[in-house]
Motif scaffolding. Structure first.
Motif, PDB file in Angstrom:
ATOM      1  N   PHE A  35      48.002 -87.021  25.144  1.00 56.26           N
ATOM      2  CA  PHE A  35      47.530 -86.204  26.261  1.00 56.26           C
ATOM      3  C   PHE A  35      47.686 -84.707  25.964  1.00 56.26           C
ATOM      4  O   PHE A  35      46.807 -83.899  26.306  1.00 56.26           O
ATOM      5  N   LEU A  36      48.784 -84.337  25.302  1.00 54.02           N
ATOM      6  CA  LEU A  36      49.055 -82.926  25.047  1.00 54.02           C
ATOM      7  C   LEU A  36      48.416 -82.433  23.760  1.00 54.02           C
ATOM      8  O   LEU A  36      47.893 -81.317  23.720  1.00 54.02           O
ATOM      9  N   CYS A  37      48.477 -83.226  22.713  1.00 48.01           N
ATOM     10  CA  CYS A  37      48.008 -82.798  21.392  1.00 48.01           C
ATOM     11  C   CYS A  37      46.598 -83.321  21.170  1.00 48.01           C
ATOM     12  O   CYS A  37      46.388 -84.537  21.139  1.00 48.01           O
ATOM     13  N   GLY A  38      45.665 -82.405  20.997  1.00 51.22           N
ATOM     14  CA  GLY A  38      44.275 -82.821  20.916  1.00 51.22           C
ATOM     15  C   GLY A  38      43.561 -82.542  19.619  1.00 51.22           C
ATOM     16  O   GLY A  38      42.422 -82.966  19.440  1.00 51.22           O
ATOM     17  N   SER A  39      44.186 -81.843  18.663  1.00 54.44           N
ATOM     18  CA  SER A  39      43.494 -81.540  17.414  1.00 54.44           C
ATOM     19  C   SER A  39      43.401 -82.780  16.545  1.00 54.44           C
ATOM     20  O   SER A  39      44.188 -83.726  16.670  1.00 54.44           O
ATOM     21  N   ARG A  40      42.432 -82.769  15.645  1.00 57.94           N
ATOM     22  CA  ARG A  40      42.222 -83.925  14.784  1.00 57.94           C
ATOM     23  C   ARG A  40      43.414 -84.170  13.877  1.00 57.94           C
ATOM     24  O   ARG A  40      43.796 -85.313  13.625  1.00 57.94           O
ATOM     25  N   PHE A  41      43.999 -83.117  13.357  1.00 56.84           N
ATOM     26  CA  PHE A  41      45.145 -83.288  12.461  1.00 56.84           C
ATOM     27  C   PHE A  41      46.342 -83.866  13.200  1.00 56.84           C
ATOM     28  O   PHE A  41      47.056 -84.722  12.667  1.00 56.84           O
ATOM     29  N   GLU A  42      46.570 -83.412  14.424  1.00 53.59           N
ATOM     30  CA  GLU A  42      47.698 -83.927  15.201  1.00 53.59           C
ATOM     31  C   GLU A  42      47.515 -85.408  15.516  1.00 53.59           C
ATOM     32  O   GLU A  42      48.450 -86.205  15.379  1.00 53.59           O
ATOM     33  N   LEU A  43      46.314 -85.789  15.933  1.00 54.73           N
ATOM     34  CA  LEU A  43      46.059 -87.185  16.253  1.00 54.73           C
ATOM     35  C   LEU A  43      46.136 -88.066  15.006  1.00 54.73           C
ATOM     36  O   LEU A  43      46.660 -89.181  15.050  1.00 54.73           O
ATOM     37  N   PHE A  44      45.612 -87.548  13.894  1.00 56.88           N
ATOM     38  CA  PHE A  44      45.681 -88.321  12.645  1.00 56.88           C
ATOM     39  C   PHE A  44      47.130 -88.473  12.188  1.00 56.88           C
ATOM     40  O   PHE A  44      47.525 -89.546  11.705  1.00 56.88           O
ATOM     41  N   SER A  45      47.933 -87.413  12.352  1.00 61.79           N
ATOM     42  CA  SER A  45      49.355 -87.499  12.000  1.00 61.79           C
ATOM     43  C   SER A  45      50.059 -88.529  12.876  1.00 61.79           C
ATOM     44  O   SER A  45      50.937 -89.272  12.410  1.00 61.79           O
ATOM     45  N   LEU A  46      49.666 -88.595  14.143  1.00 58.98           N
ATOM     46  CA  LEU A  46      50.252 -89.575  15.047  1.00 58.98           C
ATOM     47  C   LEU A  46      49.881 -90.996  14.620  1.00 58.98           C
ATOM     48  O   LEU A  46      50.718 -91.908  14.662  1.00 58.98           O
ATOM     49  N   PRO A 106      45.824 -94.319  19.071  1.00 55.55           N
ATOM     50  CA  PRO A 106      47.293 -94.255  18.971  1.00 55.55           C
ATOM     51  C   PRO A 106      48.007 -95.025  20.075  1.00 55.55           C
ATOM     52  O   PRO A 106      49.012 -95.709  19.810  1.00 55.55           O
ATOM     53  N   ILE A 107      47.502 -94.931  21.310  1.00 55.31           N
ATOM     54  CA  ILE A 107      48.131 -95.670  22.412  1.00 55.31           C
ATOM     55  C   ILE A 107      47.992 -97.171  22.186  1.00 55.31           C
ATOM     56  O   ILE A 107      48.940 -97.941  22.416  1.00 55.31           O
ATOM     57  N   TYR A 108      46.837 -97.582  21.706  1.00 55.00           N
ATOM     58  CA  TYR A 108      46.624 -99.009  21.445  1.00 55.00           C
ATOM     59  C   TYR A 108      47.531 -99.505  20.324  1.00 55.00           C
ATOM     60  O   TYR A 108      48.045-100.627  20.379  1.00 55.00           O
ATOM     61  N   MET A 109      47.743 -98.678  19.308  1.00 53.76           N
ATOM     62  CA  MET A 109      48.646 -99.058  18.216  1.00 53.76           C
ATOM     63  C   MET A 109      50.070 -99.250  18.725  1.00 53.76           C
ATOM     64  O   MET A 109      50.756-100.217  18.354  1.00 53.76           O
ATOM     65  N   ALA A 110      50.525 -98.330  19.566  1.00 55.20           N
ATOM     66  CA  ALA A 110      51.868 -98.470  20.142  1.00 55.20           C
ATOM     67  C   ALA A 110      51.961 -99.723  21.005  1.00 55.20           C
ATOM     68  O   ALA A 110      52.992-100.428  20.998  1.00 55.20           O
ATOM     69  N   TYR A 111      50.915-100.021  21.739  1.00 50.51           N
ATOM     70  CA  TYR A 111      50.904-101.225  22.565  1.00 50.51           C
ATOM     71  C   TYR A 111      50.932-102.482  21.702  1.00 50.51           C
ATOM     72  O   TYR A 111      51.606-103.469  22.038  1.00 50.51           O
ATOM     73  N   ILE A 112      50.217-102.470  20.573  1.00 51.62           N
ATOM     74  CA  ILE A 112      50.206-103.621  19.674  1.00 51.62           C
ATOM     75  C   ILE A 112      51.611-103.887  19.133  1.00 51.62           C
ATOM     76  O   ILE A 112      52.056-105.045  19.028  1.00 51.62           O
ATOM     77  N   ILE A 113      52.336-102.825  18.802  1.00 50.53           N
ATOM     78  CA  ILE A 113      53.706-102.995  18.321  1.00 50.53           C
ATOM     79  C   ILE A 113      54.573-103.637  19.410  1.00 50.53           C
ATOM     80  O   ILE A 113      55.351-104.560  19.144  1.00 50.53           O
ATOM     81  N   LEU A 114      54.445-103.129  20.636  1.00 54.92           N
ATOM     82  CA  LEU A 114      55.203-103.705  21.751  1.00 54.92           C
ATOM     83  C   LEU A 114      54.836-105.159  21.979  1.00 54.92           C
ATOM     84  O   LEU A 114      55.703-106.015  22.221  1.00 54.92           O
TER      85      LEU A 114
END
Length: 251
Positions: A35-46, A106-114
């Protein structure tokens, strides 16, 4: 699952580690960062960070799939710049879809881990230990089981349509949207309604609606190691937010 005898009277099942609350905290952190970080590099790093966590949890194939898919989205976004001006409305639509997916992955990946690393009973126990109201635990338990079950139902509907000779490919859906709606969505919706009722009944049979304290043979404990995991996730979130507001990686 490890079993340990306590007082030679009953079996004590050792809960999986990390604790379910660690993965729930990770989902909250990832949702906040997307929600806070919107740049492509930030999202890719996440995405890369979540892929590393998946590899750590022996989810190597899933980590590779999401990393490759996200890289393909970034490459497609770069290719959109080469589209002529006449097709600019289409490229803008595709760019919006890519932007939406880049924030949801990224949110879906975190949910998959859970979802894969937490048993339902352990999740319920963890929520009860956090004093979460049962009016929230019961719907969450139903949704937790509903998502994997509905995926199986989609495969069953596809197999039944193939047996009847109906084309359910992407091209077939665009060429025959009414047939797709009638033959695919309607059976799926009817089955989904029945599944929700069955899962709700199963949750009630397990005593989730009782007013008394439920017992469990699984020892779910939030220990120092789990607290260290949460501290690391919080530190990563602080670093991401710091880099975001100072626009160090604003690309």
């Amino acid at each position: 699952m490890d079993v340990k005898l306590v007082d030679d009277t009953f079996a004590f099942f050792k809960a999986a580690k990390p604790d379910p609350r660690v993965w729930m905290f990770l989902v909250v952190i990832v949702s906040l960062l997307t929600f806070l970080c919107g740049s492509r590099f930030e999202l890719f790093s996440l995405v890369v960070m979540l892929a590393v966590i998946m590899v750590w949890q022996k989810m190597i194939a899933t980590a590779g799939y999401f990393t490759a898919f996200y890289t393909a989205l970034l490459a497609l976004n770069e290719l959109l710049r080469l589209i002529p001006l006449k097709l600019q409305p289409i490229s803008m639509l595709v760019a919006m879809i890519i932007l939406l997916l880049s924030r949801l992955i990224p949110i879906y990946m975190a949910y998959i881990i859970l979802l894969r690393k937490t048993q339902l009973n352990e999740l319920i126990i963890a929520l009860e230990q956090m004093h979460i109201p049962k009016m929230l635990i019961i719907p969450l338990a139903v949704v937790y089981r509903y998502v994997p079950t509905i995926k199986c139902e989609i495969l069953y509907v596809k197999d039944s349509l193939k047996m009847r000779g109906l084309n359910q490919s992407v091209a077939g859906m665009f060429l025959h949207p009414v047939t797709t709606l009638e033959k695919f969505m309607i059976p799926l919706l009817i089955r989904s309604s029945k599944l929700a009722d069955e899962l709700s009944a199963a949750a009630l049979c397990k005593g989730l609606d009782t007013k008394h304290q439920r017992t469990s043979c699984t020892g779910v404990r939030f220990d120092k190691k789990d607290a260290a995991y949460c501290a690391v996730y919080a530190l990563v979130a602080v670093i991401f937010i710091f880099l975001h507001y100072h626009k160090i990686f604003d690309i």
